[in-house]
Design a protein around this motif. Structure first.
Motif, PDB file in Angstrom:
ATOM      1  N   ASP A 145      15.705 -19.174 -26.446  1.00 41.11           N
ATOM      2  CA  ASP A 145      17.387 -19.110 -25.733  1.00 41.11           C
ATOM      3  C   ASP A 145      18.115 -20.447 -25.931  1.00 41.11           C
ATOM      4  O   ASP A 145      19.051 -20.409 -26.267  1.00 41.11           O
ATOM      5  CB  ASP A 145      16.858 -18.729 -24.267  1.00 41.11           C
ATOM      6  CG  ASP A 145      16.469 -17.590 -24.038  1.00 41.11           C
ATOM      7  OD1 ASP A 145      16.616 -16.557 -24.870  1.00 41.11           O
ATOM      8  OD2 ASP A 145      15.844 -17.240 -22.967  1.00 41.11           O
ATOM      9  N   GLU A 146      17.333 -21.357 -25.934  1.00 46.63           N
ATOM     10  CA  GLU A 146      18.001 -22.902 -26.075  1.00 46.63           C
ATOM     11  C   GLU A 146      18.720 -23.194 -27.495  1.00 46.63           C
ATOM     12  O   GLU A 146      19.744 -23.130 -27.589  1.00 46.63           O
ATOM     13  CB  GLU A 146      16.955 -23.945 -25.746  1.00 46.63           C
ATOM     14  CG  GLU A 146      17.520 -25.389 -25.511  1.00 46.63           C
ATOM     15  CD  GLU A 146      17.779 -26.045 -26.843  1.00 46.63           C
ATOM     16  OE1 GLU A 146      18.664 -26.804 -27.233  1.00 46.63           O
ATOM     17  OE2 GLU A 146      16.990 -25.665 -27.840  1.00 46.63           O
ATOM     18  N   ALA A 147      17.942 -22.702 -28.390  1.00 43.35           N
ATOM     19  CA  ALA A 147      18.217 -22.793 -29.790  1.00 43.35           C
ATOM     20  C   ALA A 147      19.368 -21.685 -30.055  1.00 43.35           C
ATOM     21  O   ALA A 147      20.265 -21.982 -30.819  1.00 43.35           O
ATOM     22  CB  ALA A 147      17.224 -22.603 -30.810  1.00 43.35           C
ATOM     23  N   PHE A 148      19.222 -20.381 -29.530  1.00 41.10           N
ATOM     24  CA  PHE A 148      20.186 -19.375 -29.869  1.00 41.10           C
ATOM     25  C   PHE A 148      21.568 -20.033 -29.139  1.00 41.10           C
ATOM     26  O   PHE A 148      22.852 -19.528 -29.740  1.00 41.10           O
ATOM     27  CB  PHE A 148      19.800 -18.008 -29.141  1.00 41.10           C
ATOM     28  CG  PHE A 148      20.464 -17.169 -29.392  1.00 41.10           C
ATOM     29  CD1 PHE A 148      20.204 -16.285 -30.593  1.00 41.10           C
ATOM     30  CD2 PHE A 148      21.577 -16.394 -28.599  1.00 41.10           C
ATOM     31  CE1 PHE A 148      21.266 -15.275 -31.077  1.00 41.10           C
ATOM     32  CE2 PHE A 148      22.254 -15.400 -29.052  1.00 41.10           C
ATOM     33  CZ  PHE A 148      22.124 -14.827 -30.026  1.00 41.10           C
ATOM     34  N   SER A 149      21.514 -20.231 -27.985  1.00 41.12           N
ATOM     35  CA  SER A 149      22.832 -20.748 -27.228  1.00 41.12           C
ATOM     36  C   SER A 149      23.476 -22.078 -28.124  1.00 41.12           C
ATOM     37  O   SER A 149      24.571 -22.221 -28.227  1.00 41.12           O
ATOM     38  CB  SER A 149      22.445 -21.183 -25.884  1.00 41.12           C
ATOM     39  OG  SER A 149      23.584 -21.811 -25.334  1.00 41.12           O
ATOM     40  N   ARG A 150      22.518 -23.091 -28.473  1.00 41.50           N
ATOM     41  CA  ARG A 150      23.152 -24.444 -29.158  1.00 41.50           C
ATOM     42  C   ARG A 150      23.673 -23.844 -30.340  1.00 41.50           C
ATOM     43  O   ARG A 150      24.659 -24.550 -30.733  1.00 41.50           O
ATOM     44  CB  ARG A 150      21.905 -25.464 -29.339  1.00 41.50           C
ATOM     45  CG  ARG A 150      22.197 -26.844 -29.711  1.00 41.50           C
ATOM     46  CD  ARG A 150      21.073 -27.786 -29.973  1.00 41.50           C
ATOM     47  NE  ARG A 150      20.039 -27.232 -30.816  1.00 41.50           N
ATOM     48  CZ  ARG A 150      18.940 -26.881 -30.611  1.00 41.50           C
ATOM     49  NH1 ARG A 150      18.460 -26.671 -29.305  1.00 41.50           N
ATOM     50  NH2 ARG A 150      18.139 -26.483 -31.618  1.00 41.50           N
ATOM     51  N   HIS A 151      23.197 -23.209 -31.154  1.00 36.60           N
ATOM     52  CA  HIS A 151      23.762 -22.786 -32.631  1.00 36.60           C
ATOM     53  C   HIS A 151      24.704 -21.375 -32.507  1.00 36.60           C
ATOM     54  O   HIS A 151      24.804 -21.131 -33.581  1.00 36.60           O
ATOM     55  CB  HIS A 151      22.581 -22.569 -33.296  1.00 36.60           C
ATOM     56  CG  HIS A 151      21.805 -23.771 -33.843  1.00 36.60           C
ATOM     57  ND1 HIS A 151      22.265 -24.828 -34.322  1.00 36.60           N
ATOM     58  CD2 HIS A 151      20.498 -24.135 -33.293  1.00 36.60           C
ATOM     59  CE1 HIS A 151      21.323 -25.981 -34.490  1.00 36.60           C
ATOM     60  NE2 HIS A 151      20.044 -25.264 -33.708  1.00 36.60           N
ATOM     61  N   ARG A 152      24.875 -21.100 -31.419  1.00 36.66           N
ATOM     62  CA  ARG A 152      26.004 -19.966 -31.185  1.00 36.66           C
ATOM     63  C   ARG A 152      25.453 -18.764 -32.040  1.00 36.66           C
ATOM     64  O   ARG A 152      26.013 -18.117 -32.996  1.00 36.66           O
ATOM     65  CB  ARG A 152      27.310 -20.220 -31.667  1.00 36.66           C
ATOM     66  CG  ARG A 152      28.129 -21.524 -31.151  1.00 36.66           C
ATOM     67  CD  ARG A 152      28.398 -21.242 -29.567  1.00 36.66           C
ATOM     68  NE  ARG A 152      29.522 -20.299 -29.732  1.00 36.66           N
ATOM     69  CZ  ARG A 152      30.223 -19.557 -28.906  1.00 36.66           C
ATOM     70  NH1 ARG A 152      29.570 -19.833 -27.668  1.00 36.66           N
ATOM     71  NH2 ARG A 152      31.055 -18.745 -28.754  1.00 36.66           N
ATOM     72  N   GLY A 153      24.148 -18.542 -31.523  1.00 36.79           N
ATOM     73  CA  GLY A 153      23.544 -17.215 -32.506  1.00 36.79           C
ATOM     74  C   GLY A 153      24.214 -15.960 -32.138  1.00 36.79           C
ATOM     75  O   GLY A 153      24.973 -15.662 -30.949  1.00 36.79           O
ATOM     76  N   ALA A 154      24.140 -15.250 -33.078  1.00 34.95           N
ATOM     77  CA  ALA A 154      25.058 -13.958 -33.024  1.00 34.95           C
ATOM     78  C   ALA A 154      24.061 -12.751 -32.291  1.00 34.95           C
ATOM     79  O   ALA A 154      22.760 -12.475 -32.575  1.00 34.95           O
ATOM     80  CB  ALA A 154      24.995 -13.109 -34.421  1.00 34.95           C
TER      81      ALA A 154
END
Length: 768
Positions: free
Chosen positions: A48-57
């Motif tokens: 979740d943290e990485a997805f939010s930080r890198h604006r995941g699709a």
């Protein structure tokens, strides 16, 4: 307040053993709880943290460019519910004819992007630079670390495509591509599909994602959307293996908490009962009832805080290897796997608070106890308690030390019940671990094919291509089977294929030859034995929403083939499916076997066979096979560690109970020894006082452990166990588990019993 601290400090110094017991129990419980919470947060928070930080699709969608123009696709970014979008990017699939950069041959999804930034799916560059000119490519490196700068400059050659030079390694949280090239290079590859990346207002569930994607593509021509990948699928794939360990990690954590509550409550209750005179002295000196309670709470809080702090440090130190095992083989991408800060904070605050609450109820007895009664009552049990049972036991044929010992628990029924409850949890833990070990051993025995030695042989496909005189797969199989000691030979070809309806590529294993060992791993359906049939493990089926009987379509080298899932494997790679060799010949008849598995006949010399293979064909690299499963090792290892922790805590609870009983009965012991009871009889009496509790605890704890075992094995998501591997309980084993309760009780009572046996009569009776 200083008076309370002085009295508490004096009580801690006077009760060193009790203080040590509380601290050690809290340490063990804190460690197990922290590991369970750490695995829970690691299974989702890093993604979740990485997805939010890198604006995941939220959705990675592919469209047919023959049906939807780039302008139409760009307009979807302005549809209701779309927060942000990126694209359209040209997209194609390259077919890699051989292994490259330690990756398997097969399909490689490539996307054309001008730069790694953007409003959606910001690519993290790990090594090198971004591809900005034709002839350059950036490779997705999904696992932790990078292949190193020396791998930059590697030249990749795909079928029907120009040679591309690797200029960088990057990773995408959205897993949007296997590699990226510049838009100019993508135009030269003549893509037939385009990629769009979306972030929606609501995307917490699959239904919300479908609604958002439907609204975004509502104005596009029918059939233009070809595939769509949900971020929820990626999240499930990220945490699938760690989630498999959560049931028993959580269970052991709960058991640890219960053991702590029981033992702390027992220790404080015993301290109050055995310290009546101490309570009376404190009150006579002017301590208020609340201050007396505070003394006892501070007395247990001191070792609890120290034990909690050390347990937190131990848990954080152990979390590294445990998380490494839990996430082994998983594409973590840009997610940083760690235990986080909040589990430590919860343990540091929650465990001492739990100890204080557990101590509050027995400490309230000191609040109500009048000073005069406390000074005159002493610490002995009330007269008449348990005498009826003592008389009946005395009239039995039991040896007098045994009858005296068996009657002692009735003198302190509350203390005995708390002690027995701790033993019950200890036996339940041993039962759970025994069942898990038996299940995993049965699983390992199945994989070893009745003890037959396995030889894994890797084929050097590059050498085979350079030398046309090398034998074909069929000849190699026959040669391997003809060597002395060989019994069965299975050939495997591994390649990456595109799964229709999904953006990511998957591995496909195609088998030929004797597949009896593989067929034995099927728990539902049957092994694929004909063209168009496939099998997969539970993780693959769950992550792709498939079950036995469903159909999928795989694509390789510009061709596609429908496959029917006809079998579910006990265990399998979450990104791989297995199929018959005939399905491979329809897709690419030029693909050769990459590995051979040889089962040797009983008694065959494995070393001699390996030497024979090396002499027969230099392109083959044989090695002794290992059938160990990472899941097996992890489950048994974790369970064993927690069993040691919790059974030790249960034994410490028994130790504390017997120690207090011995101290309370010093005068009685002195009188018994003065009339002729030997030290050995004193030990027998003392140990007998808890042996019965251990036997009863064993009888109660076994069904609890069996229920916990069934709960765990039914929820190990990476393995589906057949019923035969769950039914592991037999009468001799159950009898031994009953003895486990007695063993825990005896081990805890042994040291205080020896102390009681060595007690001098004069010292015990010096006040008489």
């Amino acid at each position: 307040m200083s008076a309370v601290w002085r009295a508490s400090y004096a009580a801690v110094r006077r009760r060193r053993l009790q203080t040590f017991v509380i601290g050690l129990v809290v340490l063990c419980s804190t460690t197990t709880t922290l590991l369970g919470l750490g695995l829970l947060t690691a299974a989702s928070a890093p993604f979740d943290e990485a997805f939010s930080r890198h604006r995941g699709a939220h959705a990675v969608a592919s469209f047919d460019t023959a049906k939807a123009s780039p302008e139409q696709l760009a307009d979807t970014a302005r549809r209701p519910g779309v927060v942000a979008a990126a694209g359209p990017f040209g997209q194609t699939v390259l077919e890699m004819p051989e292994d490259w950069l330690w990756m398997s041959a097969g399909s490689l999804s490539v996307v054309g992007r001008a730069d790694p930034a953007g409003p959606v799916d910001r690519i993290r560059l790990l090594e090198g630079r971004w591809a900005t000119a034709p002839g350059e490519i950036v490779v997705n490196w999904p696992v932790d670390g990078t292949p190193g700068p020396d791998r930059l400059g590697t030249r990749l050659t795909a079928r029907g495509a120009p040679t591309l030079t690797v200029v960088g390694f990057a990773t995408s949280t959205s897993k949007s591509a296997g590699a990226w090239v510049s838009p100019e290079q993508m135009d030269r590859l003549a893509p037939t599909t385009a990629q769009m990346l979306y972030r929606f207002t609501d995307a917490a569930t699959e239904q919300e994602l479908r609604t958002g994607l439907t609204a975004a593509t509502a104005e596009l021509p029918a059939g233009s959307l070809t595939t769509a990948q949900s971020h929820l699928t990626l999240k499930r794939a990220f945490s699938a293996q760690a989630d498999a360990y959560l049931p028993f990690m959580t269970l052991f954590g709960v058991l640890g908490l219960l053991v702590s509550v029981l033992i702390v409550g027992n220790v404080v209750s015993s301290a109050v009962v055995s310290g009546h005179r101490h309570v009376g002295v404190l009150k006579s000196l002017g301590y208020t009832p609340n201050q007396v309670v505070a003394v006892y709470l501070a007395m247990v809080s001191f070792p609890a805080v120290i034990g909690c702090a050390i347990g937190t440090l131990v848990g954080n130190a152990a979390a590294g290897p445990i998380l490494k095992a839990a996430f082994s083989g998983i594409e973590t991408g840009s997610a940083s796997i760690g235990i986080g800060w909040w589990p430590s904070a919860v343990c540091l605050v929650g465990m001492p608070a739990m100890v204080a609450v557990a101590a509050l109820i027995p400490a309230s007895r000191a609040h109500r106890l009048p000073a005069a009664q406390a000074l005159t009552a002493g610490s002995a049990p009330r007269a008449g308690r348990g005498l009826r049972l003592q008389r009946r036991l005395g009239r039995s044929r039991l040896a007098r030390p045994v009858s005296l010992g068996l009657g002692q628990p009735t003198a302190r029924p509350g203390r005995s019940l708390l002690t027995m409850a701790a033993i019950v949890l200890g036996v339940a833990t041993v039962t759970l671990t025994t069942g898990l070990t038996s299940t995993m051993v049965a699983y390992g025995d199945m994989r070893t094919s009745e003890g037959a030695t396995r030889i894994d042989i890797q084929a050097d496909t590059s050498a085979l291509r350079q030398d046309a005189a090398q034998p074909g797969d069929g000849q190699t199989e026959r040669r391997l089977l003809s060597l002395p000691g060989a019994d069965r030979v299975t050939a495997r070809a591994l390649t990456k294929v595109h799964l229709a309806g999904y953006t990511q590529t998957v591995f496909a294993d195609f088998y030929r030859g004797d597949t009896r060992d593989l067929a034995a791993e099927i728990v539902k359906g049957h092994w694929p034995a004909d063209v168009g049939e496939a099998a997969a493990g539970p993780a693959f089926l769950a992550q792709h929403g498939l079950s036995v009987g469903d159909r999928v379509t795989i694509r390789l080298n510009g061709r596609q083939a429908p496959l029917t899932i006809v079998g579910e494997l006990m265990e399998g790679n979450a990104k791989a499916l297995a199929a018959d060799w005939q399905s491979l010949t329809r897709l690419d008849p030029t693909v050769r076997a990459t590995e051979y598995t040889v089962r040797l006949a009983p008694g065959a010399d494995a070393r001699h066979y390996i030497e024979s293979v090396e002499a027969a064909d230099p392109a083959l690299r044989p090695a002794l096979g290992h059938s160990d499963s990472p899941a097996t090792t992890a489950v048994v290892g974790f369970a064993s560690v927690f069993t040691v922790l919790l059974t030790s805590a249960a034994a410490l609870g028994v130790f504390n109970t017997v120690l207090l009983t011995v101290r309370e009965r010093r005068r009685d012991l002195g009188m018994l020894k003065s009339i002729g009871m030997t030290p050995r009889q004193v030990m027998v009496m003392t140990v007998s006082s808890v042996a019965a509790l251990g036997a009863i605890g064993g009888l109660v704890g076994i069904p609890l452990g069996i229920a916990a075992h069934r709960l765990v094995v039914d929820h190990v998501g990476v393995i589906t166990f057949p019923e035969s591997m769950k039914q592991v309980w037999h009468l001799p084993q159950l009898a031994a588990l009953v003895l486990a309760g007695v063993t825990i009780a005896v081990l805890g009572a042994l040291a205080p019993a020896r102390s009681a046996a060595r007690l001098p009569v004069s010292e015990a009776l010096h006040n008489e």
